[in-house]
Scaffold this motif. Structure first.
Motif, PDB file in Angstrom:
ATOM      1  N   LEU A   1       0.815  -1.216   0.000  1.00 57.31           N
ATOM      2  CA  LEU A   1       0.000   0.000   0.000  1.00 57.31           C
ATOM      3  C   LEU A   1       0.849   1.266   0.000  1.00 57.31           C
ATOM      4  N   ILE A   2       1.983   1.236   0.665  1.00 54.72           N
ATOM      5  CA  ILE A   2       2.867   2.403   0.736  1.00 54.72           C
ATOM      6  C   ILE A   2       3.357   2.798  -0.657  1.00 54.72           C
TER       7      ILE A   2
ATOM      8  N   GLU B   1      -4.295   8.617  -0.196  1.00 58.38           N
ATOM      9  CA  GLU B   1      -5.195   7.910   0.720  1.00 58.38           C
ATOM     10  C   GLU B   1      -4.735   6.475   0.961  1.00 58.38           C
ATOM     11  N   ARG B   2      -4.288   5.831  -0.096  1.00 58.73           N
ATOM     12  CA  ARG B   2      -3.793   4.453   0.057  1.00 58.73           C
ATOM     13  C   ARG B   2      -2.494   4.420   0.855  1.00 58.73           C
ATOM     14  N   ARG B   3      -1.635   5.409   0.619  1.00 62.27           N
ATOM     15  CA  ARG B   3      -0.388   5.464   1.390  1.00 62.27           C
ATOM     16  C   ARG B   3      -0.683   5.660   2.868  1.00 62.27           C
ATOM     17  N   VAL B   4      -1.607   6.532   3.195  1.00 55.66           N
ATOM     18  CA  VAL B   4      -1.976   6.744   4.599  1.00 55.66           C
ATOM     19  C   VAL B   4      -2.540   5.451   5.178  1.00 55.66           C
ATOM     20  N   PHE B   5      -3.393   4.759   4.417  1.00 49.63           N
ATOM     21  CA  PHE B   5      -3.910   3.470   4.888  1.00 49.63           C
ATOM     22  C   PHE B   5      -2.766   2.469   5.071  1.00 49.63           C
ATOM     23  N   GLY B   6      -1.769   2.539   4.189  1.00 53.32           N
ATOM     24  CA  GLY B   6      -0.595   1.678   4.331  1.00 53.32           C
ATOM     25  C   GLY B   6       0.157   1.957   5.619  1.00 53.32           C
ATOM     26  N   PHE B   7       0.333   3.241   5.951  1.00 54.27           N
ATOM     27  CA  PHE B   7       0.993   3.577   7.208  1.00 54.27           C
ATOM     28  C   PHE B   7       0.178   3.081   8.404  1.00 54.27           C
ATOM     29  N   CYS B   8      -1.144   3.213   8.325  1.00 54.56           N
ATOM     30  CA  CYS B   8      -2.002   2.700   9.409  1.00 54.56           C
ATOM     31  C   CYS B   8      -1.883   1.180   9.514  1.00 54.56           C
ATOM     32  N   THR B   9      -1.787   0.520   8.372  1.00 52.92           N
ATOM     33  CA  THR B   9      -1.614  -0.933   8.350  1.00 52.92           C
ATOM     34  C   THR B   9      -0.256  -1.311   8.936  1.00 52.92           C
ATOM     35  N   PHE B  10       0.772  -0.517   8.623  1.00 50.69           N
ATOM     36  CA  PHE B  10       2.083  -0.754   9.233  1.00 50.69           C
ATOM     37  C   PHE B  10       1.997  -0.628  10.758  1.00 50.69           C
ATOM     38  N   ILE B  11       1.236   0.343  11.247  1.00 52.99           N
ATOM     39  CA  ILE B  11       1.094   0.504  12.701  1.00 52.99           C
ATOM     40  C   ILE B  11       0.448  -0.734  13.310  1.00 52.99           C
TER      41      ILE B  11
ATOM     42  N   LEU C   1      12.754  -2.002  17.910  1.00 49.12           N
ATOM     43  CA  LEU C   1      12.667  -1.705  16.488  1.00 49.12           C
ATOM     44  C   LEU C   1      11.244  -1.351  16.080  1.00 49.12           C
ATOM     45  N   GLN C   2      10.288  -2.167  16.487  1.00 51.34           N
ATOM     46  CA  GLN C   2       8.901  -1.940  16.099  1.00 51.34           C
ATOM     47  C   GLN C   2       8.356  -0.639  16.694  1.00 51.34           C
ATOM     48  N   THR C   3       8.806  -0.290  17.882  1.00 53.23           N
ATOM     49  CA  THR C   3       8.395   0.970  18.494  1.00 53.23           C
ATOM     50  C   THR C   3       8.938   2.144  17.676  1.00 53.23           C
ATOM     51  N   ALA C   4      10.211   2.072  17.299  1.00 55.64           N
ATOM     52  CA  ALA C   4      10.806   3.133  16.478  1.00 55.64           C
ATOM     53  C   ALA C   4      10.136   3.212  15.106  1.00 55.64           C
ATOM     54  N   LEU C   5       9.853   2.072  14.513  1.00 59.52           N
ATOM     55  CA  LEU C   5       9.177   2.064  13.217  1.00 59.52           C
ATOM     56  C   LEU C   5       7.766   2.630  13.320  1.00 59.52           C
ATOM     57  N   MET C   6       7.095   2.395  14.449  1.00 60.14           N
ATOM     58  CA  MET C   6       5.762   2.945  14.648  1.00 60.14           C
ATOM     59  C   MET C   6       5.812   4.475  14.634  1.00 60.14           C
ATOM     60  N   VAL C   7       6.840   5.024  15.251  1.00 58.26           N
ATOM     61  CA  VAL C   7       7.005   6.485  15.254  1.00 58.26           C
ATOM     62  C   VAL C   7       7.182   6.989  13.821  1.00 58.26           C
ATOM     63  N   THR C   8       7.984   6.285  13.014  1.00 57.55           N
ATOM     64  CA  THR C   8       8.174   6.722  11.629  1.00 57.55           C
ATOM     65  C   THR C   8       6.889   6.566  10.815  1.00 57.55           C
ATOM     66  N   ASN C   9       6.097   5.556  11.123  1.00 60.43           N
ATOM     67  CA  ASN C   9       4.818   5.376  10.428  1.00 60.43           C
ATOM     68  C   ASN C   9       3.831   6.479  10.792  1.00 60.43           C
ATOM     69  N   ILE C  10       3.824   6.886  12.040  1.00 59.36           N
ATOM     70  CA  ILE C  10       2.968   8.001  12.451  1.00 59.36           C
ATOM     71  C   ILE C  10       3.416   9.273  11.735  1.00 59.36           C
TER      72      ILE C  10
ATOM     73  N   PHE D   1       1.303  11.916   8.898  1.00 59.45           N
ATOM     74  CA  PHE D   1       1.241  13.367   8.913  1.00 59.45           C
ATOM     75  C   PHE D   1       1.880  13.986   7.672  1.00 59.45           C
ATOM     76  N   LYS D   2       2.966  13.412   7.192  1.00 61.09           N
ATOM     77  CA  LYS D   2       3.614  13.933   5.991  1.00 61.09           C
ATOM     78  C   LYS D   2       2.729  13.750   4.762  1.00 61.09           C
ATOM     79  N   ASN D   3       1.976  12.665   4.698  1.00 58.18           N
ATOM     80  CA  ASN D   3       1.083  12.427   3.568  1.00 58.18           C
ATOM     81  C   ASN D   3      -0.115  13.346   3.607  1.00 58.18           C
ATOM     82  N   GLU D   4      -0.615  13.648   4.783  1.00 55.00           N
ATOM     83  CA  GLU D   4      -1.788  14.519   4.897  1.00 55.00           C
ATOM     84  C   GLU D   4      -1.460  15.945   4.509  1.00 55.00           C
ATOM     85  N   SER D   5      -0.182  16.344   4.599  1.00 50.09           N
ATOM     86  CA  SER D   5       0.188  17.718   4.268  1.00 50.09           C
ATOM     87  C   SER D   5       0.477  17.911   2.792  1.00 50.09           C
ATOM     88  N   THR D   6       0.528  16.804   2.015  1.00 44.03           N
ATOM     89  CA  THR D   6       0.818  16.944   0.576  1.00 44.03           C
ATOM     90  C   THR D   6      -0.443  16.962  -0.242  1.00 44.03           C
TER      91      THR D   6
END
Length: 78
Positions: free
Chosen positions: A22-23, A29-39, A60-69, A73-78
């Motif tokens: 999805l990413i 919209e699909r990318r944002v859903f992909g990030f939510c799926t990653f979370i 690792l998963q905690t750090a990756l969750m932060v990057t997914n969050i 936000f980065k996708n919503e601003s574009t």
């Protein structure tokens, strides 16, 4: 319960692969859903990691969750 947690690694892997697919979408919209799926996959891996005391995986998963969050936000601003 132990067998269920042991099995959890397989759905976690499938959710992770789905999120990665999805990413790669051109649609925000699909990318944002992909990030939510990653979370969701991060949470599944953390649950599995706690059960198996895989502390590096949990970190690792905690750090990756932060990057997914951040990705959401980065996708919503574009």
């Amino acid at each position: 319960m132990d067998e269920f947690i042991d099995f959890l690694q397989w759905p976690a892997m499938l959710v992770t692969l789905t999120a990665a697919y999805l990413i790669g979408s051109k649609r925000a919209e699909r990318r944002v859903f992909g990030f939510c799926t990653f979370i969701l996959s991060n949470v599944l891996w953390i649950v599995w990691g706690i059960h198996d005391e895989a502390w590096a995986l949990i970190a690792l998963q905690t750090a990756l969750m932060v990057t997914n969050i951040r990705g959401i936000f980065k996708n919503e601003s574009t």
